[in-house]
Design an enzyme around this catalytic site. Structure first.
Site, mmCIF file in Angstrom:
data_model
loop_
_atom_site.group_PDB
_atom_site.id
_atom_site.type_symbol
_atom_site.label_atom_id
_atom_site.label_comp_id
_atom_site.label_asym_id
_atom_site.label_seq_id
_atom_site.Cartn_x
_atom_site.Cartn_y
_atom_site.Cartn_z
ATOM 1 N N LYS B 58 0.846 -1.184 0.000
ATOM 2 C CA LYS B 58 0.000 0.000 0.000
ATOM 3 C C LYS B 58 0.890 1.245 0.000
ATOM 4 O O LYS B 58 2.077 1.152 0.325
ATOM 5 C CB LYS B 58 -0.860 0.020 1.272
ATOM 6 N N CYS B 142 -2.758 9.076 -7.328
ATOM 7 C CA CYS B 142 -3.946 8.722 -6.543
ATOM 8 C C CYS B 142 -4.981 9.828 -6.662
ATOM 9 O O CYS B 142 -4.697 10.985 -6.381
ATOM 10 C CB CYS B 142 -3.613 8.502 -5.084
ATOM 11 N N GLY B 229 -11.617 -2.342 -11.120
ATOM 12 C CA GLY B 229 -12.345 -3.566 -11.420
ATOM 13 C C GLY B 229 -12.523 -3.766 -12.918
ATOM 14 O O GLY B 229 -12.083 -2.941 -13.729
ATOM 15 N N THR B 278 -8.248 -5.159 -7.777
ATOM 16 C CA THR B 278 -9.592 -5.364 -7.249
ATOM 17 C C THR B 278 -9.981 -6.840 -7.161
ATOM 18 O O THR B 278 -10.718 -7.231 -6.255
ATOM 19 C CB THR B 278 -10.595 -4.576 -8.119
#
Lengths: 249, 314
Positions: B58, B142, B229, B278
Site C-alpha cells: 500500500k 492517486c 475492477g 480489485t
C-alpha cells in the site's frame, strides 16, 4: 494460512419478515458470537462480498439473517435451496467473553437487522452461566424474538409490538440494568446506548470493500492511549467497546 | 546471454519459463499485487505469497496519513469506487512492522510511495533506500489526494521534476505509476522516462462517482473516488497499448485483471508484467489463481517464455 473461501450449498433461504431473510448451510468452521462471514454473489456485475454476521451455529449448521437493503442482498435473497455460493472462513473480532463471570447478568440490546448476532451471543452467555435478557427494537414487524432463549423485552417505533418507542426509552422506563451490556443495531442507537452504558460492547457496521482487512475501506475511529486511531471494522471489529468509539462521522 | 532456469525448467516440465526481468530485478513470474489491494498479514493468511513475482505494498507516506471519512467504498456495475485516501502509518512504522513480514517471503518487494510535496516523496524514498527493498513505485496518481492544486500525475512538467529529484537520491529500481485521468497518457509517460524512471505501472483508478438517489447524496463521504475492477479493463488495456508505443521502459500493466486471459491481454498489449488489484478484494487468492491460469495458457498455446506473448500486428 488459516483463511479461505469455501463453496457451500444453500439448505434454506427464506423471508422471515419484510426485507429480512434467513439463509442456512453446512459450515465446518468454528465461529465466535459477533464474527461475520463474507458471502460472494454469483453474478459478475456485483463484485464485492456481502459481510453477514453469524446469527446461529448449531453443530455444522450455520444460519445467517440479513436485511434485503440493496441490489446485492436482493440477489442473495433470490438464491434457492441447492444453489451453491462462495463463503469465507469466519472473520473479525467477535464479542469479548473471556472476562465474563458465571452468575452475573447480561443485557443484549438490539435494533432491527442488528438483532441476529445477539442470538448466537445469548446462547454463548447462557453456556457460561450468565443470566441473559434481551431488549429488542423493531421499526414495525418483529422477527427472531421467539428464538431467543431468554427473557425478551420488545419495543417498536410504530407501537405495533411491545413498548411504543426505542430500546433506550424502554430500558429507562423499566429501569433495566445488568453487569454486562452488548449491543448491535443502527449507528444512532449504538451511540445512544454507548452514552448511557459506556461499558457496552458494540458491533459496528460499515460499508466494506474486501472484508478481510486488506483494503482499509471500513474504518471506525477509536480513542487510544496515544490519541485517536482508525481501526478496521472488518478485522479489529466489528465489536468495539462503547467507551472507545468516536462518533463524529 | 542471460541464463536463468525458471520454475518450469527446474521442475523439468515443458521448458516453460514464467520469469521476467523488470528493470534489473528478477521476478519468478510476471504477477504482482496492485498497491492498496494487498496487505502482507491479511493476504498471507490465504496463500503462500512467495508464489508471486513480486509483492507491491500500500502507499507509504513520510508521516501517518489518516485517510478520508467513511463510507470509503461504493460498488458499481462491474467495478467499485474507493476513496481510502492512502491511510497508512508512515514510513517509520512501515520499516519496523511491515517490512520484516514482507522479507519472510521469497519474492521481490515493491514499496509504493506517496507524498503531498516533492520533499515528502524524497524523504520517504531516502528512508526506503537504506533498506533492502527491491523496487520503489512512485504513486503520482492517486485521485483521492489533492494538495494545493499540485497534481504530479496529470502535469508532465510536475511529473518530470518529481521523478528527476527522486532519481538523484536513490539507486533502487524506480517505477512510476501513471494516472488515466489525463488527455494523453503517452505525454506523461515520455516525460517520466526522460526524468530517469526505470519502469512504468499503469493504470491507477479512474475518477468516478455514485449517487444515492433516496438520500440525494453522493455515496462516498469524499463524494468522488477511484473506479477499479473489470469495468475499467478496456481503458487500461488501450492505455498500456499506447504507452508501449511511446516509451522503451518496461511496463507493469493493471486495471481490472480478473483472469489469466485478462493477464495475457495486457502482456499482448505490451506489458512486461501485470498487477492484480480489485480481483484480490473479491477473491483473496486471485493473484495466485491468475498466475496458474497464465501458466495453463502458455502450455495450451505452447509459449515458452513471457516475452513470446506478443501482439501479432500487420
Amino acid at each position: 494460512m488459516d483463511k479461505k473461501i469455501e463453496i457451500v450449498t444453500i439448505l434454506e433461504n427464506k423471508f422471515i419478515a419484510k426485507d429480512v431473510c434467513e439463509i442456512s448451510f453446512n459450515y465446518s468452521f468454528d465461529v465466535e458470537p459477533g464474527q461475520f462471514v463474507n458471502l460472494y454473489l454469483n453474478s459478475k456485475d456485483k463484485l464485492l462480498p456481502r459481510p453477514i454476521s453469524v446469527c446461529r451455529k448449531e453443530g455444522d449448521l450455520l444460519t445467517l439473517v440479513y436485511g434485503v437493503v440493496g441490489k446485492g442482498t436482493e440477489e442473495l435473497s433470490s438464491y434457492e435451496k441447492g444453489c451453491k455460493i462462495r463463503v469465507s472462513t469466519p472473520l473479525g473480532q467477535g464479542f469479548y467473553l473471556d472476562q465474563v463471570e458465571r452468575g452475573k447478568s447480561a443485557m443484549l440490546i438490539g435494533g432491527g437487522i442488528g438483532i441476529p448476532p445477539l442470538l448466537e451471543l445469548s446462547y454463548a452467555l447462557l453456556e457460561k452461566g450468565v443470566r441473559v435478557e434481551a431488549v429488542l427494537g423493531f421499526k414495525e414487524q418483529p422477527f427472531l424474538i421467539d428464538d431467543f432463549p431468554c427473557n425478551v423485552h420488545l419495543a417498536s417505533d410504530e407501537g405495533t409490538v411491545g413498548f411504543h418507542g426505542n430500546v433506550l426509552d424502554l430500558i429507562k422506563a423499566k429501569g433495566l440494568n445488568a453487569d454486562y451490556y452488548f449491543s448491535c443495531g443502527p449507528k444512532a442507537m449504538l451511540k445512544a446506548v454507548a452514552e448511557y452504558f459506556p461499558d457496552v460492547q458494540l458491533s459496528m457496521e460499515e460499508r466494506m470493500g474486501c472484508g478481510y482487512g486488506a483494503c482499509l475501506g471500513c474504518v471506525c475511529k477509536t480513542k487510544e492511549a496515544d490519541g485517536i486511531t482508525r481501526k478496521k471494522v472488518c478485522q479489529d471489529g466489528p465489536v468495539f467497546w462503547g467507551r472507545d468509539v468516536v462518533w463524529d462521522e | 546471454m542471460d541464463l536463468y532456469f525458471g520454475e518450469g525448467m527446474l521442475s523439468g516440465m515443458n521448458n516453460l519459463d514464467m520469469s521476467v526481468n523488470i528493470a534489473g530485478v528478477k521476478w519468478k513470474n510476471p504477477i504482482t499485487t496492485a498497491s492498496g489491494t494487498f496487505s502482507v498479514r491479511e493476504s498471507g493468511a490465504f496463500y503462500d505469497l512467495s508464489e508471486l513475482g513480486a509483492l507491491t505494498t500500500k502507499g507509504v507516506s513520510y508521516e501517518e496519513w489518516e485517510g478520508t471519512a467513511t463510507p470509503r467504498i461504493a460498488e458499481t456495475y462491474g467495478g467499485m469506487l474507493n476513496s481510502i485516501g492512502l491511510q497508512n502509518k508512515g514510513v517509520g512504522p512501515f520499516i519496523e512492522e511491515e517490512l520484516p513480514l514482507l522479507k519472510k517471503y521469497d519474492t521481490p518487494i515493491i514499496v509504493n510511495v506517496v507524498g503531498k510535496t516533492i520533499e515528502e516523496y524524497c524523504r520517504v524514498v531516502e528512508r526506503l533506500s537504506e533498506t533492502d527493498i527491491d523496487m520503489l513505485e512512485l504513486n503520482i496518481s492517486c485521485p483521492n489526494i489533492k494538495e494545493g492544486g499540485i497534481s504530479f500525475g496529470t502535469e508532465p512538467k510536475m511529473a518530470f521534476s518529481l521523478v528527476e529529484k527522486v532519481r538523484k537520491i536513490t539507486k533502487k529500481a524506480l517505477i512510476v505509476k501513471l494516472s488515466p485521468n489525463v488527455t494523453d497518457i503517452t505525454e506523461i509517460a515520455r516525460s517520466v522516462e526522460a526524468a530517469g524512471a526505470d519502469c512504468l505501472s499503469l493504470i491507477n483508478t479512474l475518477l468516478g462517482m455514485r449517487i444515492d438517489v433516496a438520500k440525494r447524496k453522493a455515496v462516498l463521504a469524499n463524494r468522488v473516488g477511484g473506479l477499479s475492477g473489470p469495468a475499467i479493463k478496456p481503458v487500461a488495456l488501450r492505455m498500456v497499448y499506447e504507452v508501449r508505443r511511446a516509451v522503451n521502459l518496461p511496463i507493469i500493466g493493471m486495471g481490472g485483471i480478473m483472469t489469466g486471459e485478462d493477464a495475457v491481454e495486457f502482456l499482448m498489449a505490451g506489458a512486461d508484467a501485470i498487477s492484480v488489484g480489485t480481483a484480490s478484494l473479491i477473491d483473496p487468492t486471485a493473484p495466485l489463481r491468475i498466475k496458474n491460469e497464465l501458466r495453463e495458457f502458455m502450455l495450451e498455446y505452447n509459449y515458452k517464455s513471457i516475452k513470446e506473448i506478443e501482439l501479432l500486428e500487420e
